[in-house]
Scaffold this motif. Structure first.
Motif, short mmCIF file in Angstrom:
data_model
loop_
_atom_site.label_atom_id
_atom_site.label_comp_id
_atom_site.label_asym_id
_atom_site.label_seq_id
_atom_site.Cartn_x
_atom_site.Cartn_y
_atom_site.Cartn_z
N ALA A 109 1.31 -1.22 0.19
CA ALA A 109 0.07 -0.17 -0.13
C ALA A 109 0.84 1.24 -0.31
CB ALA A 109 -0.80 -0.08 1.43
N GLU A 110 0.89 2.21 -0.68
CA GLU A 110 2.04 3.88 -0.95
C GLU A 110 0.51 4.77 -0.22
OE1 GLU A 110 4.44 6.08 -3.76
OE2 GLU A 110 2.68 4.56 -4.64
N TYR A 111 0.73 5.08 -0.16
CA TYR A 111 0.14 6.62 1.01
C TYR A 111 0.81 8.02 0.52
CZ TYR A 111 -4.09 7.66 4.04
OH TYR A 111 -4.92 8.24 4.60
N HIS A 112 0.33 8.96 0.29
CA HIS A 112 0.96 9.66 -0.04
C HIS A 112 0.29 10.71 1.11
CE1 HIS A 112 1.82 9.35 -4.46
NE2 HIS A 112 2.34 8.61 -3.71
N VAL A 113 -0.53 10.62 1.90
CA VAL A 113 -1.14 12.01 2.77
C VAL A 113 -0.15 12.21 4.21
CG1 VAL A 113 -3.27 12.83 3.88
CG2 VAL A 113 -3.58 11.27 1.72
N THR A 114 0.04 13.26 4.34
CA THR A 114 0.56 13.37 5.86
C THR A 114 0.39 13.36 6.77
OG1 THR A 114 2.90 14.43 6.57
CG2 THR A 114 1.19 15.54 5.32
N ILE A 115 1.02 12.59 7.60
CA ILE A 115 0.29 12.08 9.21
C ILE A 115 0.23 14.06 9.94
CG2 ILE A 115 2.58 12.14 10.55
CD1 ILE A 115 1.02 10.06 11.91
N LEU A 138 6.51 17.83 -4.58
CA LEU A 138 6.43 18.16 -6.17
C LEU A 138 6.76 19.61 -6.00
CD1 LEU A 138 4.43 14.98 -7.73
CD2 LEU A 138 6.79 15.65 -7.33
N VAL A 139 6.28 20.58 -5.63
CA VAL A 139 6.46 22.01 -6.35
C VAL A 139 8.05 22.25 -6.08
CG1 VAL A 139 4.00 22.56 -6.88
CG2 VAL A 139 5.09 22.53 -4.26
N ILE A 140 7.94 22.21 -4.31
CA ILE A 140 9.56 22.56 -4.13
C ILE A 140 10.35 21.20 -4.86
CG2 ILE A 140 11.40 21.85 -1.78
CD1 ILE A 140 9.36 22.32 -0.18
N LEU A 141 10.19 20.39 -4.78
CA LEU A 141 11.55 19.47 -6.35
C LEU A 141 11.59 20.18 -7.32
CD1 LEU A 141 12.71 17.47 -6.34
CD2 LEU A 141 11.79 16.27 -6.69
N GLU A 142 10.32 20.57 -7.70
CA GLU A 142 10.41 21.80 -9.50
C GLU A 142 11.10 22.68 -9.06
OE1 GLU A 142 6.49 22.43 -10.09
OE2 GLU A 142 5.53 19.60 -10.65
N ALA A 143 10.45 23.37 -8.31
CA ALA A 143 12.09 24.90 -7.83
C ALA A 143 13.10 24.59 -7.22
CB ALA A 143 11.50 25.18 -6.57
N MET A 144 13.24 23.30 -7.14
CA MET A 144 15.15 23.18 -6.27
C MET A 144 15.81 22.42 -8.29
SD MET A 144 15.21 21.34 -3.38
CE MET A 144 15.64 22.42 -1.63
N GLN A 145 14.92 21.92 -8.68
CA GLN A 145 15.32 21.04 -10.18
C GLN A 145 16.32 22.96 -10.71
OE1 GLN A 145 11.78 18.55 -11.28
NE2 GLN A 145 13.56 18.21 -12.59
N PHE A 179 0.68 22.37 6.65
CA PHE A 179 1.33 20.67 6.46
C PHE A 179 1.60 20.44 5.18
CE2 PHE A 179 -3.37 20.25 7.08
CZ PHE A 179 -3.74 19.58 5.65
N GLU A 180 2.21 19.39 4.52
CA GLU A 180 2.91 19.19 3.65
C GLU A 180 3.79 17.48 3.41
OE1 GLU A 180 2.94 20.14 0.60
OE2 GLU A 180 2.12 22.04 0.71
N GLY A 181 2.79 16.51 2.12
CA GLY A 181 3.85 15.91 2.31
C GLY A 181 4.85 16.34 1.39
N TYR A 205 8.03 27.16 5.79
CA TYR A 205 7.77 27.09 7.27
C TYR A 205 8.63 25.10 7.57
CZ TYR A 205 5.28 31.07 8.16
OH TYR A 205 4.93 32.36 8.76
N ASN A 206 8.86 24.63 8.56
CA ASN A 206 8.65 23.23 8.23
C ASN A 206 7.93 22.03 9.27
OD1 ASN A 206 11.00 21.37 9.39
ND2 ASN A 206 11.40 21.60 10.72
N CYS A 207 6.91 21.89 8.67
CA CYS A 207 5.51 21.45 8.93
C CYS A 207 5.88 20.31 8.91
CB CYS A 207 4.57 22.04 8.25
SG CYS A 207 4.65 22.02 5.91
N LYS A 208 4.44 19.28 9.41
CA LYS A 208 5.24 17.64 8.45
C LYS A 208 4.53 17.48 7.35
CE LYS A 208 4.01 16.18 13.61
NZ LYS A 208 3.86 16.01 14.82
N TYR A 209 5.17 16.79 6.40
CA TYR A 209 6.52 17.17 6.40
C TYR A 209 7.83 16.46 5.66
CZ TYR A 209 6.62 14.40 11.16
OH TYR A 209 6.60 14.37 12.58
N GLY A 210 6.97 17.37 4.41
CA GLY A 210 7.55 17.56 2.93
C GLY A 210 8.87 18.39 2.78
N PRO A 211 8.78 19.81 3.77
CA PRO A 211 10.21 20.62 3.39
C PRO A 211 10.95 19.88 3.79
CG PRO A 211 7.74 21.52 4.16
CD PRO A 211 7.56 20.68 4.41
N SER A 212 11.03 19.27 5.12
CA SER A 212 12.58 18.55 5.42
C SER A 212 12.56 17.87 4.97
CB SER A 212 12.36 18.35 6.91
OG SER A 212 11.83 17.99 7.04
#
Length: 280
Positions: free
Chosen positions: A21-27, A190-197, A185-187, A205-212
């Protein structure tokens, strides 16, 4: 929590198959929603969560997108692993570290949990000091009229623009000098990844948990404690005032994004399938 297939698949027993099972929603999303529930609705959500946890344990592996979520879900089940999203955005990387416009950008749904109203108010203070810098928010959603009124009421029409989502994202990122994220909150973002590319340092913001998962603080961007708007503003000023820092972080952002090239992520999946098959 989870579609019908999530509960149906693991109810099939003794068929010899390996079930994932693959789950994309952050806790963090569940925690945020629970803040607003009361009485019966809160009890209903608790029962639903317990049912979800019980079903997680029936899978061979429960796959999430970030290490932060893996740590959280592992409190409830021992079969949790992380496999991130791969890059889905193709760009021409030639000239990405050249000087750019005096522009910050953000992309996302115009919904309360994205807290783009915070970015608008933070940007008002940026403009007070640096009136030639602009912010573009690209997206759509229920908060658009509210955001536009906030812009109008604070005399920011020339400095904060709302744009509809579009397909010309390469040029959109390429013209900017930094990417901003104020989500509650963020999973895996992908937009951060796009920006970094695209060579953009990110302030988030260091929300749970995508940015970190993507940002190494002080290296390719800045992680700011959730809702600490003064600190957020300070990091923006730091980037505006130091072009060499922007250039250095840009190079490191591009390098970091390479870890998520699709071939590298697919190798993780391949290794997982092989291990599960061999252990069967």
């Amino acid at each position: 929590m989870g579609g019908a297939e999530f509960y149906i698949l693991n109810s099939i027993q003794d068929d010899g198959s390996i079930k994932l099972a693959e789950y994309h929603v952050t806790i963090g999303a569940f925690e945020s929603i629970n803040e607003y529930l009361k009485g019966f609705q809160k009890l209903k959500a608790k029962i639903s969560f317990q049912k979800f946890i019980k079903n997680i344990r029936k899978y061979n592996k429960f796959i999430v997108l970030t290490k932060g979520d893996e740590n959280e879900w592992s409190r409830f089940s021992k079969n949790v692993i992380t496999i991130p999203n791969p890059q889905t955005f193709k760009i021409n990387q030639k000239g990405l570290t050249l000087p750019r416009e005096k522009l910050a950008v953000a992309v996302g749904r115009f919904e309360p949990e994205k807290q783009l109203d915070q970015l608008i108010l933070i940007w008002k203070r940026v403009v007070d000091k640096y009136p030639d810098w602009k912010l573009i928010l690209k997206g759509s959603g229920s908060q658009r009229d509210y955001y536009q009124k906030l812009i109008d009421d604070n005399n920011l029409k020339s400095n904060v623009l709302l744009e509809q989502p579009g397909v010309e994202m390469d040029a959109f990122y390429r013209n900017a000098s930094m990417y901003l994220m104020a989500s509650k909150f963020e999973g895996f973002s992908l937009v951060i990844l796009e920006a970094m590319q695209s060579g953009l340092p990110v302030v988030a913001y260091n929300c749970k948990y995508g940015p970190s998962e993507l940002i190494s603080d002080e290296e390719n961007g800045f992680l700011v404690p959730l809702n600490h708007s003064e600190d957020f503003l300070g990091k923006i000023f730091k980037l505006i005032e130091d072009e060499e820092l922007r250039r250095t972080m840009s190079v490191k952002a591009i390098e970091n994004a390479k870890k998520y090239e699709i071939e590298k992520v697919m190798d993780i999946w391949k290794n997982l399938f092989e291990k599960l098959h061999n252990d069967k």
